[in-house]
Design a protein around this motif. Structure first.
Motif, PDB file in Angstrom:
ATOM      1  N   ILE B   8       0.835  -1.192   0.000  1.00  0.00           N
ATOM      2  CA  ILE B   8       0.000   0.000   0.000  1.00  0.00           C
ATOM      3  C   ILE B   8       0.873   1.247   0.000  1.00  0.00           C
ATOM      4  N   THR B  16      -7.133   3.262  -0.685  1.00  0.00           N
ATOM      5  CA  THR B  16      -6.494   1.996  -0.344  1.00  0.00           C
ATOM      6  C   THR B  16      -7.215   0.803  -0.974  1.00  0.00           C
ATOM      7  N   ALA B  42      -8.765 -11.049   5.084  1.00  0.00           N
ATOM      8  CA  ALA B  42      -8.663  -9.661   5.567  1.00  0.00           C
ATOM      9  C   ALA B  42      -7.708  -9.587   6.756  1.00  0.00           C
ATOM     10  N   ALA B  43      -7.719 -10.628   7.598  1.00  0.00           N
ATOM     11  CA  ALA B  43      -6.824 -10.628   8.759  1.00  0.00           C
ATOM     12  C   ALA B  43      -5.364 -10.742   8.318  1.00  0.00           C
ATOM     13  N   ALA B  46      -4.331  -7.450   6.947  1.00  0.00           N
ATOM     14  CA  ALA B  46      -4.177  -6.508   8.059  1.00  0.00           C
ATOM     15  C   ALA B  46      -2.853  -6.729   8.775  1.00  0.00           C
ATOM     16  N   ALA B  47      -2.466  -7.994   8.950  1.00  0.00           N
ATOM     17  CA  ALA B  47      -1.239  -8.290   9.679  1.00  0.00           C
ATOM     18  C   ALA B  47      -0.010  -7.759   8.957  1.00  0.00           C
ATOM     19  N   THR B  48       0.003  -7.814   7.633  1.00  0.00           N
ATOM     20  CA  THR B  48       1.198  -7.373   6.920  1.00  0.00           C
ATOM     21  C   THR B  48       1.165  -5.892   6.568  1.00  0.00           C
ATOM     22  N   LYS B  50      -1.361  -3.457   7.886  1.00  0.00           N
ATOM     23  CA  LYS B  50      -2.101  -2.626   8.829  1.00  0.00           C
ATOM     24  C   LYS B  50      -3.398  -2.087   8.219  1.00  0.00           C
ATOM     25  N   VAL B  51      -3.760  -2.575   7.032  1.00  0.00           N
ATOM     26  CA  VAL B  51      -4.976  -2.057   6.402  1.00  0.00           C
ATOM     27  C   VAL B  51      -6.203  -2.569   7.148  1.00  0.00           C
ATOM     28  N   ASN B  52      -7.125  -1.693   7.366  1.00  0.00           N
ATOM     29  CA  ASN B  52      -8.384  -2.019   8.024  1.00  0.00           C
ATOM     30  C   ASN B  52      -9.072  -3.188   7.294  1.00  0.00           C
ATOM     31  N   PRO B  53      -9.500  -4.219   8.040  1.00  0.00           N
ATOM     32  CA  PRO B  53     -10.117  -5.382   7.384  1.00  0.00           C
ATOM     33  C   PRO B  53     -11.333  -5.024   6.527  1.00  0.00           C
ATOM     34  N   ASN B  54     -12.091  -4.016   6.936  1.00  0.00           N
ATOM     35  CA  ASN B  54     -13.262  -3.636   6.137  1.00  0.00           C
ATOM     36  C   ASN B  54     -12.863  -3.082   4.773  1.00  0.00           C
ATOM     37  N   LYS B  58     -13.996  -4.559   1.211  1.00  0.00           N
ATOM     38  CA  LYS B  58     -14.595  -3.693   0.193  1.00  0.00           C
ATOM     39  C   LYS B  58     -13.931  -3.932  -1.170  1.00  0.00           C
TER      40      LYS B  58
END
Lengths: 311, 130
Positions: B8, B16, B42-43, B46-48, B50-54, B58
């Motif tokens: 990202i 994003t 999504a998890a 997020a772990a790699t 930091k992007v919000n799972p929602n 989307k």
């Protein structure tokens, strides 16, 4: 849509008065479950007071606060949330294993496997005393304790502020992944605006004890525009902007006039318009406490009128 | 083990979720992702990143709308169509022609921006934005 449990946080007219004045005043908003929400504001804006009322550490002077439909005055609310204070208070003489045992003994819904997995994935030794851990390791153990409780709502006060960039990156990833995995709603205060941009999809902005902005970021941020044009004669805001649009913040540099506005209609061609980042919008609101309040329909909650409608 | 990792760019100004959409499309075109591959959850994203799972969800919904992926409840999101064209011999030939065209442009004294401008203008002519 409005089952009692779909709102992680519902604040109605929430206020706290100390001897020197109101630390938090007439704060009304709601946070739908499943969001990662940033609580933003300058120091002394009322963030800690708000977190205090949510965690039963501060008794509100006015108004009410519910977490998942349960009033915070009801002890039943205790198992719904976990709170991690800024200084991550853990017993320094306890070992990691002992801290986890403390969590297990004190929390009925404790998930030992989850807590151990979080500790293990950071290679933190279970036999180490908390006092000997690095800041990043200690935060990881605190996260293990918080997630091990299996809360529906996780309240964090400046969780990453004392960490080096590497630990911050790693623990932010951990936080987001665990929240995604368990569908945890997260409400965290932070000064790191640019980092919040990707992590958070909901915003609550406080300044001088009052709510300035609340709602989903994808609704709040695009409602604004950065405009640049020729300044009027008398360093004031050009009439056109005042008439149709809401000016949040404006600045004159020489002959250039620039402003962050909420457009109320189409802009004339004399303006160059840019889409602001979340950080730019937040900074503008933090610098201008007198800017008009913006609360999206979803986040809006009437002080008393609709109280029964949601039940 | 996930097949792709998203990168990202926080300064790009591109939303994003769109960056994730574009990177999946690109991976499909390059053949990094093929039919049947499972996208990271999504998890995992997020772990790699930091992007919000929602945000990730989307992006996946958008890809689903484009018919490129399909969610299988309880299992994850899977690639349902490949964008890479099987005809790579033609690709190689075209690439060779383009390379010799660029060598000529260089000999004629065109710099990077000149070439880019030329390519863009012909691209606009031939592939009008739908």
């Amino acid at each position: 849509m409005s089952e009692p449990n779909s709102w992680a946080v519902e604040a109605r007219g929430l206020g706290k008065k100390y001897r020197r004045g109101w630390a938090l005043e007439d704060c009304s908003f709601r946070l739908p479950a499943g969001h990662i929400c940033a609580l933003v504001g300058p120091n002394g804006a009322g963030k800690s007071t708000f977190l205090g009322t949510a965690t039963r550490l501060v008794q509100p002077t006015t108004g009410s606060l519910k977490l998942f439909g349960v009033p915070v005055g009801d002890p039943a609310v205790l198992e719904r949330f976990a709170f991690l204070a800024q200084d991550k208070p853990l017993y320094p003489r306890f070992t990691v294993a002992e801290i986890l045992r403390l969590g297990r003994e004190l929390n009925p819904r404790w998930d030992q496997a989850l807590a151990e997995r979080i500790v293990r994935s950071g290679n933190v030794p279970f036999t180490a005393r908390i006092g000997t851990l690095s800041g990043g390791q200690r935060t990881r153990v605190a996260f293990a304790l918080a997630f091990g409780k299996r809360p529906e709502l996780l309240l964090l006060d400046e969780p990453m502020s004392d960490l080096d960039p590497l630990a911050r990156h790693e623990l932010s990833g951990l936080l987001m992944a665990e929240a995604a995995e368990h569908g945890t709603t997260v409400l965290m205060s932070s000064h790191m605006l640019s980092e919040m941009e990707d992590m958070c999809d909901y915003l609550v902005v406080l300044a001088e004890g009052r709510l300035r902005m609340a709602g989903q970021t994808e609704e709040l941020v695009p409602a604004h525009m950065l405009v640049t044009g020729v300044a009027g004669g008398d360093s004031g805001v050009p009439d056109e902007l005042l008439r149709q649009h809401t000016v949040v913040e404006s600045r004159v540099t020489g002959r250039q006039f620039s402003a962050l506005i909420r457009p109320g209609g189409p802009l004339s061609d004399s303006w160059e318009a840019l889409v602001p980042s979340m950080e730019e919008v937040l900074l503008a609101y933090l610098r201008s406490p007198e800017a008009p309040v913006l609360i999206t329909d979803e986040a809006r909650i009437d002080s008393d009128a609709t109280k029964e409608a949601a039940a | 083990m996930s097949v792709v990792e998203f990168r990202i760019d926080r300064r790009s100004g591109v939303a994003t979720y769109l960056q994730i959409v574009q990177q999946v499309q690109q991976a499909l075109r390059l053949g990094i992702l093929v039919e049947g591959d499972r996208l990271p959850t999504a998890a995992q994203v997020a772990a790699t990143t930091k992007v919000n799972p929602n945000t990730t969800l989307k992006a996946y919904r958008e890809l689903e709308r484009e018919g490129l992926v399909e969610p299988r409840p309880g299992l994850g999101t899977f690639v349902s169509r490949t964008l890479a064209r099987p005809d790579s011999a033609a690709d190689a030939l075209l690439r060779e022609e383009l390379r010799s065209w660029m060598e000529r442009a260089q000999r004629e004294g065109l710099d990077r921006e000149d070439v880019q401008a030329l390519v863009n203008s012909v691209l606009q002519e031939r592939y009008a934005q739908g």
